[in-house]
Design an enzyme around this catalytic site. Structure first.
Site, mmCIF file in Angstrom:
data_model
loop_
_atom_site.group_PDB
_atom_site.id
_atom_site.type_symbol
_atom_site.label_atom_id
_atom_site.label_comp_id
_atom_site.label_asym_id
_atom_site.label_seq_id
_atom_site.Cartn_x
_atom_site.Cartn_y
_atom_site.Cartn_z
ATOM 1 N N ASP A 204 0.830 -1.084 0.051
ATOM 2 C CA ASP A 204 -0.045 0.044 0.091
ATOM 3 C C ASP A 204 0.788 1.391 -0.121
ATOM 4 O OD1 ASP A 204 1.155 0.157 2.505
ATOM 5 O OD2 ASP A 204 -0.860 0.077 3.590
ATOM 6 N N ASP A 206 1.535 4.684 2.395
ATOM 7 C CA ASP A 206 1.035 5.272 3.528
ATOM 8 C C ASP A 206 1.361 6.791 3.732
ATOM 9 O OD1 ASP A 206 0.507 2.647 5.014
ATOM 10 O OD2 ASP A 206 2.362 2.211 4.447
ATOM 11 N N ASP A 301 -3.063 4.439 2.641
ATOM 12 C CA ASP A 301 -3.453 4.876 4.384
ATOM 13 C C ASP A 301 -3.278 6.090 4.285
ATOM 14 O OD1 ASP A 301 -4.787 2.331 4.929
ATOM 15 O OD2 ASP A 301 -3.034 1.805 6.295
HETATM 16 N N1 DCP Z 1 2.111 0.187 11.645
HETATM 17 C C1 DCP Z 1 2.213 -0.125 13.094
HETATM 18 N N2 DCP Z 1 0.927 -0.775 13.774
HETATM 19 C C2 DCP Z 1 -0.021 -0.707 12.873
HETATM 20 C C3 DCP Z 1 -0.099 -0.182 11.830
HETATM 21 C C4 DCP Z 1 1.055 0.261 11.022
HETATM 22 O O1 DCP Z 1 3.270 -0.284 13.986
HETATM 23 N N3 DCP Z 1 -1.099 -1.298 13.487
HETATM 24 C C5 DCP Z 1 3.526 0.852 11.285
HETATM 25 C C6 DCP Z 1 4.605 -0.073 10.726
HETATM 26 C C7 DCP Z 1 4.372 -0.166 9.311
HETATM 27 C C8 DCP Z 1 3.949 1.159 8.899
HETATM 28 O O2 DCP Z 1 3.165 1.532 10.124
HETATM 29 O O3 DCP Z 1 5.727 -0.234 8.841
HETATM 30 C C9 DCP Z 1 3.181 0.986 7.600
HETATM 31 O O4 DCP Z 1 2.401 -0.194 7.784
HETATM 32 P P1 DCP Z 1 2.274 -1.019 6.478
HETATM 33 O O5 DCP Z 1 1.265 -2.297 7.013
HETATM 34 O O6 DCP Z 1 1.691 -0.486 5.421
HETATM 35 O O7 DCP Z 1 3.630 -1.630 6.371
HETATM 36 P P2 DCP Z 1 4.984 -1.242 5.348
HETATM 37 O O8 DCP Z 1 4.515 -0.020 4.846
HETATM 38 O O9 DCP Z 1 6.048 -1.185 6.189
HETATM 39 O O10 DCP Z 1 5.068 -2.412 4.320
HETATM 40 P P3 DCP Z 1 4.161 -2.530 3.134
HETATM 41 O O11 DCP Z 1 5.250 -2.386 2.122
HETATM 42 O O12 DCP Z 1 3.683 -4.053 2.920
HETATM 43 O O13 DCP Z 1 3.106 -1.597 2.796
HETATM 44 MG MG MG Z 2 2.783 0.569 3.628
#
Ligand code: DCP
Ligand code: MG
Length: 377
Positions: A204, A206, A301
């Protein structure tokens, strides 16, 4: 001499937030295997086991060399008996029988397919699995009752399981930036999550949004969402309000790790170059417009934070998930502090510690500053 005799001993700190973990590392053949076992443990809601495998994998990601022999691992932290057994098998045989049988198991594959649907968690996927369902198509064929998020998840399944590229993230950043600034001039928009850590693809995109004038950001999300909807950019959205602001007990610690910002889970309709777009999704989300252009669905997000919490929110939303987890564990166990995406509370001093930057938060925590590109734990 064996190859391992050339490998210098690595002094490895035991918390991931004390280490530098680059995006590209030397031991993908081992970390992929350990992360498969971590994911399988998540599917059976065994959090302790899952975190143990993720910590092991993370230690290997921080190593500056390829692991070739078991004796190179003897002084490393976090490597439990089970992880060591798996690593040993891979070093000796090239593969781990446990990892391979996990990957091939019907349950693992079905859980992956079902939790891969936006809006479907482990509990729901497990219930469906036990009812005999294996894939999103099975949900359609059996006429399962789905909530709005899940309906969108099934409808755009293929698009949402196609990795978002950095290029697409930049295009979306531009759209979000223009929209937010039109709604609230002077707003600050930061790309967070994996793309801030330097990832080339993500599941996604963010964003964290704030405004230097405290309070100007209140009730901002509905306005942003309206503006995006007016432009025909949203295929789905669900906005949750900020209960942190409204809680009567003041800035108390959130009950769970889940933060309480105004947040919008959305699916963007992103125009794409018709020549480069791979065809279709489960139920044809990718349609041809009159102009001949096509589009794809992308998960976005949006999070709004008050300016006073922006540094904490930035740190909390940059990840990786394990890095965040380790920061909170370090704060609690080593510093008697409580860290969230809103604040840092010092139990000894019985007060909140302010911060205007991520660097200041690391300093409060007694940690060396780790830049986003090295938080890929
Ligand atoms: N995050 C968190 N707890 C949550 C939601 C998010 O700590 N309940 C933080 C950690 C993640 C970041 O927000 O690294 C973004 O969430 P993502 O699920 O989008 O994860 P990433 O962006 O790191 O990976 P991806 O490439 O899969 O989107
Ligand atoms: Mg992400």
């Amino acid at each position: 001499m064996k190859p391992s005799d050339f490998t210098p001993a690595v002094k490895m700190k035991s918390y991931a937030c004390q280490r530098r973990t680059p995006l590209k590392h030397h031991n993908l053949f081992l970390t992929d295997a350990l992360e498969t076992l971590a994911q399988n443990a998540e599917f059976s809601e065994n959090e302790g086991r899952s975190v143990a495998f993720r910590r092991s994998a993370s230690v290997l990601k921080a190593l500056p060399h390829v692991v070739r022999a078991m004796d190179e691992l003897k002084d490393l932290p976090c490597l439990g008996e089970h992880s060591l057994r798996v690593i040993k098998e891979i070093l000796e045989d090239g593969t781990s029988s446990e990892v391979e049988s996990t990957r091939q198991s019907e349950q693992f594959q079905a859980m992956k397919a079902l939790t891969g649907i936006f809006g479907v968690g482990v509990r729901t996927a497990d219930r469906w699995f036990r009812e005999g369902l294996r894939s999103p198509l099975d949900l359609i064929h059996t006429g399962q009752k789905l909530n709005h998020a899940q309906q969108a998840g099934v409808q755009y399944y293929k698009d949402l399981n196609t990795p978002v590229t950095k290029k697409e993230a930049v295009v979306i950043s531009d759209i979000v930036e223009k929209t937010v600034k039109a709604v609230l001039p002077g707003a600050i928009i930061t790309l967070t999550g994996g793309f801030r850590r330097g990832k080339e693809v993500g599941h996604d995109v963010d964003f964290l949004i704030t405004h230097p004038e405290e309070g100007a950001e209140e009730r901002l999300m509905p306005k942003i969402v309206n503006c995006l909807e007016d432009q025909g950019l949203l295929l789905y959205q669900k906005t949750t309000v900020n209960s942190y602001l409204e809680s009567k007990d003041g800035p108390a610690r959130p009950a769970s790790n889940m933060d309480r910002f105004e947040r919008c889970f959305s699916i963007f309709k992103l125009e794409v170059d018709s020549e480069t777009h791979a065809e279709g999704s489960l139920s044809n989300s990718c349609s041809t417009h009159h102009s001949g252009s096509t589009w794809r669905a992308v998960r976005v997000d949006l999070v709004v934070s008050p300016y006073s919490q922006f540094a904490f929110a930035t740190l909390g939303w940059t990840g990786s998930k394990l890095f965040e987890r380790e920061l909170r564990r370090w704060a609690g166990q080593e510093k008697a502090m409580s860290l969230s995406s809103h604040a840092l509370y010092d139990s000894k001093q019985q007060r909140y510690l302010r911060a205007n930057s991520e660097e200041e938060i690391f300093t409060h925590l007694g940690l060396e500053y780790i830049p986003p590109s090295e938080r890929n734990a």
